[in-house]
Scaffold this motif. Structure first.
Motif, short mmCIF file in Angstrom:
data_model
loop_
_atom_site.label_atom_id
_atom_site.label_comp_id
_atom_site.label_asym_id
_atom_site.label_seq_id
_atom_site.Cartn_x
_atom_site.Cartn_y
_atom_site.Cartn_z
N ASP A 6 2.62 -7.59 2.38
CA ASP A 6 3.85 -6.98 2.91
C ASP A 6 4.94 -6.89 1.85
O ASP A 6 5.69 -5.93 1.80
CB ASP A 6 4.33 -7.72 4.15
CG ASP A 6 4.50 -9.22 3.93
OD1 ASP A 6 4.05 -9.74 2.90
OD2 ASP A 6 5.08 -9.87 4.81
N ALA A 7 5.01 -7.86 0.96
CA ALA A 7 6.01 -7.82 -0.12
C ALA A 7 5.70 -6.71 -1.11
O ALA A 7 6.61 -6.05 -1.62
CB ALA A 7 6.05 -9.17 -0.84
N THR A 8 4.43 -6.46 -1.38
CA THR A 8 4.05 -5.41 -2.33
C THR A 8 4.30 -4.03 -1.75
O THR A 8 4.79 -3.14 -2.46
CB THR A 8 2.55 -5.54 -2.69
OG1 THR A 8 2.32 -6.84 -3.21
CG2 THR A 8 2.13 -4.50 -3.69
N ILE A 9 3.97 -3.83 -0.50
CA ILE A 9 4.07 -2.50 0.11
C ILE A 9 5.48 -1.93 0.00
O ILE A 9 5.66 -0.76 -0.34
CB ILE A 9 3.59 -2.53 1.58
CG1 ILE A 9 2.07 -2.56 1.59
CG2 ILE A 9 4.11 -1.34 2.36
CD1 ILE A 9 1.45 -2.52 2.95
N THR A 10 6.49 -2.74 0.24
CA THR A 10 7.85 -2.21 0.24
C THR A 10 8.32 -1.77 -1.14
O THR A 10 9.30 -1.03 -1.25
CB THR A 10 8.85 -3.23 0.84
OG1 THR A 10 8.76 -4.44 0.09
CG2 THR A 10 8.55 -3.48 2.30
N LEU A 26 6.01 -3.16 9.39
CA LEU A 26 4.55 -3.12 9.24
C LEU A 26 3.89 -3.12 10.60
O LEU A 26 4.45 -3.62 11.58
CB LEU A 26 4.08 -4.30 8.40
CG LEU A 26 4.52 -4.25 6.94
CD1 LEU A 26 4.15 -5.54 6.23
CD2 LEU A 26 3.89 -3.07 6.23
N PRO A 27 2.68 -2.58 10.67
CA PRO A 27 2.00 -2.53 11.96
C PRO A 27 1.57 -3.92 12.42
O PRO A 27 1.34 -4.82 11.61
CB PRO A 27 0.78 -1.64 11.67
CG PRO A 27 0.51 -1.84 10.22
CD PRO A 27 1.87 -2.04 9.59
N GLY A 28 1.43 -4.07 13.73
CA GLY A 28 0.85 -5.30 14.25
C GLY A 28 -0.57 -5.44 13.75
O GLY A 28 -1.27 -4.45 13.54
N GLY A 29 -1.00 -6.66 13.49
CA GLY A 29 -2.35 -6.88 12.97
C GLY A 29 -2.49 -6.58 11.50
O GLY A 29 -3.60 -6.42 11.00
N PHE A 30 -1.38 -6.50 10.77
CA PHE A 30 -1.43 -6.19 9.35
C PHE A 30 -2.31 -7.18 8.59
O PHE A 30 -3.03 -6.79 7.67
CB PHE A 30 -0.01 -6.16 8.76
CG PHE A 30 0.02 -5.91 7.29
CD1 PHE A 30 -0.26 -4.66 6.78
CD2 PHE A 30 0.31 -6.93 6.40
CE1 PHE A 30 -0.24 -4.41 5.42
CE2 PHE A 30 0.34 -6.70 5.03
CZ PHE A 30 0.06 -5.44 4.55
N GLY A 31 -2.29 -8.42 8.98
CA GLY A 31 -3.09 -9.43 8.30
C GLY A 31 -4.58 -9.27 8.50
O GLY A 31 -5.39 -9.84 7.77
N PHE A 62 -0.80 2.55 -6.70
CA PHE A 62 -0.50 2.84 -5.30
C PHE A 62 0.82 3.58 -5.19
O PHE A 62 1.78 3.24 -5.88
CB PHE A 62 -0.44 1.55 -4.47
CG PHE A 62 -1.78 0.91 -4.27
CD1 PHE A 62 -2.73 1.52 -3.49
CD2 PHE A 62 -2.07 -0.29 -4.87
CE1 PHE A 62 -3.98 0.94 -3.30
CE2 PHE A 62 -3.31 -0.89 -4.68
CZ PHE A 62 -4.26 -0.27 -3.90
N VAL A 63 0.85 4.59 -4.31
CA VAL A 63 2.05 5.37 -4.06
C VAL A 63 2.34 5.30 -2.56
O VAL A 63 1.49 5.66 -1.75
CB VAL A 63 1.86 6.84 -4.50
CG1 VAL A 63 3.08 7.67 -4.13
CG2 VAL A 63 1.56 6.92 -5.98
N GLY A 64 3.54 4.85 -2.22
CA GLY A 64 3.95 4.81 -0.82
C GLY A 64 4.82 6.01 -0.50
O GLY A 64 5.67 6.41 -1.30
N ILE A 65 4.59 6.60 0.68
CA ILE A 65 5.33 7.79 1.09
C ILE A 65 5.78 7.63 2.54
O ILE A 65 5.00 7.25 3.40
CB ILE A 65 4.46 9.06 0.96
CG1 ILE A 65 4.06 9.26 -0.51
CG2 ILE A 65 5.17 10.28 1.51
CD1 ILE A 65 3.08 10.37 -0.74
N VAL A 66 7.06 7.92 2.77
CA VAL A 66 7.60 7.94 4.13
C VAL A 66 7.34 9.33 4.69
O VAL A 66 7.63 10.34 4.05
CB VAL A 66 9.11 7.64 4.13
CG1 VAL A 66 9.68 7.76 5.54
CG2 VAL A 66 9.38 6.26 3.56
#
Length: 163
Positions: A6-10, A26-31, A62-66
């Protein structure tokens, strides 16, 4: 796909403001995500109805996109641009993404049709019916997986271009 925290994703979002990054849920069940079964990671924001996020591998990074879901619904059943599954068990919706930098701040966006709950990785791994005698189902599945990876990475790369 390699596991993400979760820290990396943001830290990965290229087309988001600081406020948008702070609002990411983050979605439920992310772990419990099975990262080895994914070609990209996508989820809908549980708090904001029309917002979604994707994290796509592009050239080893990795590339994150909204994403923002269109308010209009297609008149006909649409086909996902990424997995191109013709027997979709789910809906396909139009998502748009702001381009990075000044282009995005000026309202320049890029859009695509994607499975509404980002099931593309699962769809391309479904065995396809043999098209003819001697048809290599395993090779066809590998080709579908590779095509999904190329299409999703291409979209992410296009969002990063100045436009």
């Amino acid at each position: 796909m390699l596991p993400l925290t979760d820290a990396t994703i943001t830290t990965l979002f290229v087309n988001a403001s600081r406020k948008e990054i702070a609002d990411i849920t983050l979605p439920g069940g992310f772990g419990d995500v099975k990262w080895d079964e994914l070609d990209y990671f996508g989820w809908r924001d549980p708090r904001l109805a029309r917002r979604a996020y994707i994290v796509v591998p592009v050239d080893g990074e990795f590339v994150g996109i909204v994403l923002k879901q269109s308010e209009a619904s297609p008149r006909r059943r649409a086909q996902c641009t990424w997995c191109q599954d013709v027997k979709l068990p789910n809906d396909v919706v139009f998502y748009s993404a702001k381009r990075v930098g000044a282009a995005g701040r000026n309202g320049n966006t890029l859009g695509t049709l994607i499975c509404d709950e980002f099931q593309c990785s699962r769809n391309v791994r479904k065995p396809v019916p043999p098209a003819y005698l001697g048809f290599d189902v395993a090779a066809a599945t590998l080709q579908r997986i590779e095509t999904l990876r190329v299409r999703s990475a291409g979209f992410a790369a296009d969002v990063q271009r100045a436009g």
